[in-house]
Design an enzyme around this catalytic site. Structure first.
Site, PDB file in Angstrom:
ATOM      1  N   ASP A 204       0.848  -1.196   0.000  1.00  0.00           N
ATOM      2  CA  ASP A 204       0.000   0.000   0.000  1.00  0.00           C
ATOM      3  C   ASP A 204       0.885   1.247   0.000  1.00  0.00           C
ATOM      4  O   ASP A 204       1.644   1.481   0.946  1.00  0.00           O
ATOM      5  CB  ASP A 204      -0.922   0.017   1.225  1.00  0.00           C
ATOM      6  CG  ASP A 204      -2.073  -0.955   1.090  1.00  0.00           C
ATOM      7  OD1 ASP A 204      -2.198  -1.571   0.016  1.00  0.00           O
ATOM      8  OD2 ASP A 204      -2.852  -1.102   2.050  1.00  0.00           O
ATOM      9  N   GLU A 288      -9.438  -8.866  -0.410  1.00  0.00           N
ATOM     10  CA  GLU A 288      -9.415 -10.329  -0.380  1.00  0.00           C
ATOM     11  C   GLU A 288     -10.493 -10.903   0.536  1.00  0.00           C
ATOM     12  O   GLU A 288     -10.870 -10.290   1.539  1.00  0.00           O
ATOM     13  CB  GLU A 288      -8.035 -10.814   0.078  1.00  0.00           C
ATOM     14  CG  GLU A 288      -6.926 -10.409  -0.884  1.00  0.00           C
ATOM     15  CD  GLU A 288      -5.535 -10.592  -0.315  1.00  0.00           C
ATOM     16  OE1 GLU A 288      -4.588 -10.742  -1.111  1.00  0.00           O
ATOM     17  OE2 GLU A 288      -5.385 -10.571   0.919  1.00  0.00           O
ATOM     18  N   THR A 448      -3.308 -15.396  -5.253  1.00  0.00           N
ATOM     19  CA  THR A 448      -2.039 -14.670  -5.262  1.00  0.00           C
ATOM     20  C   THR A 448      -0.856 -15.612  -5.020  1.00  0.00           C
ATOM     21  O   THR A 448      -1.020 -16.814  -4.908  1.00  0.00           O
ATOM     22  CB  THR A 448      -2.047 -13.572  -4.192  1.00  0.00           C
ATOM     23  OG1 THR A 448      -2.181 -14.185  -2.906  1.00  0.00           O
ATOM     24  CG2 THR A 448      -3.198 -12.616  -4.401  1.00  0.00           C
ATOM     25  N   GLU A 486      -2.335 -13.832  -9.598  1.00  0.00           N
ATOM     26  CA  GLU A 486      -1.627 -12.567  -9.411  1.00  0.00           C
ATOM     27  C   GLU A 486      -0.300 -12.865  -8.727  1.00  0.00           C
ATOM     28  O   GLU A 486      -0.172 -13.869  -8.025  1.00  0.00           O
ATOM     29  CB  GLU A 486      -2.415 -11.594  -8.525  1.00  0.00           C
ATOM     30  CG  GLU A 486      -3.733 -11.124  -9.087  1.00  0.00           C
ATOM     31  CD  GLU A 486      -4.449 -10.161  -8.146  1.00  0.00           C
ATOM     32  OE1 GLU A 486      -3.854  -9.811  -7.088  1.00  0.00           O
ATOM     33  OE2 GLU A 486      -5.584  -9.774  -8.450  1.00  0.00           O
ATOM     34  N   LEU A 489       4.023  -9.997  -4.734  1.00  0.00           N
ATOM     35  CA  LEU A 489       5.033  -8.960  -4.555  1.00  0.00           C
ATOM     36  C   LEU A 489       5.572  -8.528  -5.912  1.00  0.00           C
ATOM     37  O   LEU A 489       5.590  -9.321  -6.851  1.00  0.00           O
ATOM     38  CB  LEU A 489       6.179  -9.469  -3.675  1.00  0.00           C
ATOM     39  CG  LEU A 489       5.804  -9.917  -2.262  1.00  0.00           C
ATOM     40  CD1 LEU A 489       7.010 -10.558  -1.574  1.00  0.00           C
ATOM     41  CD2 LEU A 489       5.278  -8.749  -1.437  1.00  0.00           C
TER      42      LEU A 489
END
Length: 580
Positions: A204, A288, A448, A486, A489
């Site tokens: 973020d 999520e 992810t 996805e 990182l």
């Protein structure tokens, strides 16, 4: 045979011209030209492994216009000189020709098996004033992505921006312009209905709180926020314990989410199914489907801590009490586990998660974990029921993001997954129930940590991202739900790219299970750095071709190198503008 400038000029009138070779009598017919001379020479030079300097020297010295007999043609000399005296125009033609050829080569693979690549846009793509952030950079970036073969982009549509001031008042300002910009460049859009706060999670880079009026309600009634056993409140996402209660100015949270999605559909109905191809529905922190069990804000949690259960607000506790009474165990309904340790403990530090005699593997543990995970599943089920009705017959897919919690995966209890709401242990599959819930709504399971490999992670934390991805692949295959991926990182190296390529088409019991899409984290100045961009362009091409394509990385990278070289000014503009 490479086409030199004489071929270009001769091609205008379908003339025969001599090849630029040792045999001046060799003749070739040329049609109206698609590629420039320099383009063809550079393609040929690349195949010979020449350096950029050598390529430039060869391509910047075109032969003089010759007649079929090999003599200089005076009638074409002036045209040749005029073309040579206009380098900006020639460069533009060359770049467009290379981009066109790159697209044509890529397009030839589009009908084969492969995985389309989307790119996440910056979290602050729309400002707090509801305008596009760094408009020039955004335009150059989207144009670069399109030319590189990217299918589209993913953008967060923030609840805290659009409905910030008053309930039911929506300001789509920046998003209207951003979506039109994506449409102009021919990019598809995955729109994320972001009902969470931005700030406090991995990656973020800015802070976007929940709507002001919603925060005011939480301030009045702190139990609207997720709460841990020490009384710490979390404002990232409204507690699912009050999903169906009119606690937000007379509306339930589910009604607020539904009204927001309906307003989005009505506002952008003309783009649905064409530009907007997917709606990812936010279900919790970071968008999520999970509890905020590992918040980084203020250093509360650090990797690889086990996290903490989030069931201590009064709304969650009232549900727990009712469940315990229904099970005939009212004594289990007053609180969650009190021996589950702290955010940064490891499983063996606690009585509840330890492998021998841990409470997680007891009748009480099974009751609590079943209730805790089912509350999360019911939350997802409620929102998806609404989303399915709202976006029915619009031509968009609906997806849900599930976190890749891979640390301590090798332990028996899988503590970090349990605190997040995934009842996954050595003896129980926690992802199959999620996959089946998504299947009921024909939703995509977006997962992810696709880029990670087991040996790259701390071995003492028994991380298992590859094993986890495979488990999810098996669950989605059994539930017959599409799987998308996805990277968790930012990664720009070939090791991560190759891991993604392999995971995007997993071999499960002799059958390749291909992802329906992959979303790359994230558009930023680092992505457009020359080496990173070259590797990314090759990665996109390889993903589009599919894992089984009979071409080595080196060949794909050579093509990408040339594409990057001729489009470098645009990419540099994007990188510089993003840094401003």
């Amino acid at each position: 045979m490479a086409m030199t400038l004489p071929h270009l000029i001769g091609g205008i009138s379908w003339k025969f011209v001599a090849a630029d070779s040792a045999d001046p009598k060799r003749r070739t017919a040329v049609c109206p030209v698609i590629r420039s001379a320099a383009t063809s020479l550079r393609w040929a030079a690349l195949k010979q492994g020449l350096s950029r300097a050598q390529i430039y020297r060869r391509s910047s010295s075109p032969s003089l216009p010759l007649s079929p007999s090999g003599r200089i043609r005076p009638d074409l000399l002036a045209a040749c000189q005029a073309l040579m005296d206009a380098p900006p125009m020639m460069a533009e033609v060359e770049n467009e020709a290379v981009v066109r050829e790159y697209r044509e080569r890529r397009g030839a693979q589009d009908k084969s098996k492969g995985v389309p690549v989307f790119v996440m846009m910056p979290l602050d793509s729309v400002t707090m004033a509801n305008t596009i952030n760094r408009r020039k950079a955004m335009n150059a970036s989207l144009q670069s992505l399109k030319r590189a073969g990217v299918e589209g982009v993913m953008m967060d549509v923030w609840w805290g921006l659009v409905e910030r001031e008053k309930p039911g008042e929506y300001n789509w300002g920046g998003y209207s312009e951003l979506l039109e910009m994506a449409k102009k460049h021919g990019l598809k859009v995955q729109a994320v209905m972001s009902f969470h706060q931005c700030g406090g999670n991995v990656g973020d880079s800015c802070t976007i709180p929940l709507p002001k009026w919603a925060v005011e309600e939480i301030d009045k009634d702190p139990d609207l926020a997720y709460t841990d056993q020490w009384g710490r409140r979390n404002y990232e996402y409204i507690s699912l314990g009050c999903d169906t209660l009119p606690v937000l100015k007379g509306r339930t949270p589910i009604q607020c989410y539904s009204d927001f999605m309906r307003a989005f559909r009505d506002q952008f109905e003309h783009l649905m199914g064409d530009t907007i191809v997917e709606i990812q529905v936010g279900m919790g922190p970071a968008g999520e489907l999970r509890y905020p069990s590992y918040p980084e804000q203020n250093g509360t949690w650090k990797f690889p801590g086990i996290g903490a259960f989030q069931c201590y607000d009064n709304y969650m506790l009232s549900h727990l009490k009712a469940a315990a009474e229904a099970a005939g165990k009212p004594e289990w309904g007053s609180t969650g586990p009190t021996d589950a340790g702290h955010y940064n403990n490891w499983p063996e530090d606690t009585n509840f998660f330890r492998k021998e005699g841990g409470g997680w593997n007891s009748p009480y543990g099974d009751f609590f974990l079943t209730w805790y995970s089912q509350m999360l599943l019911d939350h997802g089920d409620r929102i998806l029921s609404s989303a399915k009705n709202i976006f029915n017959n619009t031509g968009v897919k609906i997806s849900v993001k599930v976190a890749g919690i891979h640390w301590h995966y090798g332990t028996r209890s899988h503590a970090p997954e349990l605190t997040a709401g995934y009842y996954n242990t050595r003896f129980r599959d926690g992802y199959l129930p999620i996959a089946r819930m998504l299947a009921r709504h024909a939703a995509v399971f977006n997962f992810t940590c696709i880029e990670m490999r087991d040996h790259e992670q701390p071995q003492d934390a028994q991380c298992g991202p590859e094993k986890l991805v495979r488990q999810v692949g098996l669950a989605t295959r059994e539930a017959q739900v599409p799987l998308a991926g996805e990277n968790a990182l930012p990664r720009y190296d070939e090791f991560a790219h190759k891991q993604i390529l392999q995971a995007s088409s997993m071999n499960i019991n002799g059958e390749d299970r291909e992802m329906c899409a992959f979303t790359y984290l994230r558009m930023n100045p680092h992505l457009f750095q020359p080496d990173n961009w070259r590797r990314f362009v090759a990665f996109v091409k390889k993903m589009k071709e599919g894992k089984g394509a009979d071409r080595c990385w080196e060949e794909v990278e050579r093509e990408a190198e040339h594409f990057v070289y001729v489009t470098q000014p645009l990419v540099q503009e994007a990188a510089v503008a993003l840094m401003q």
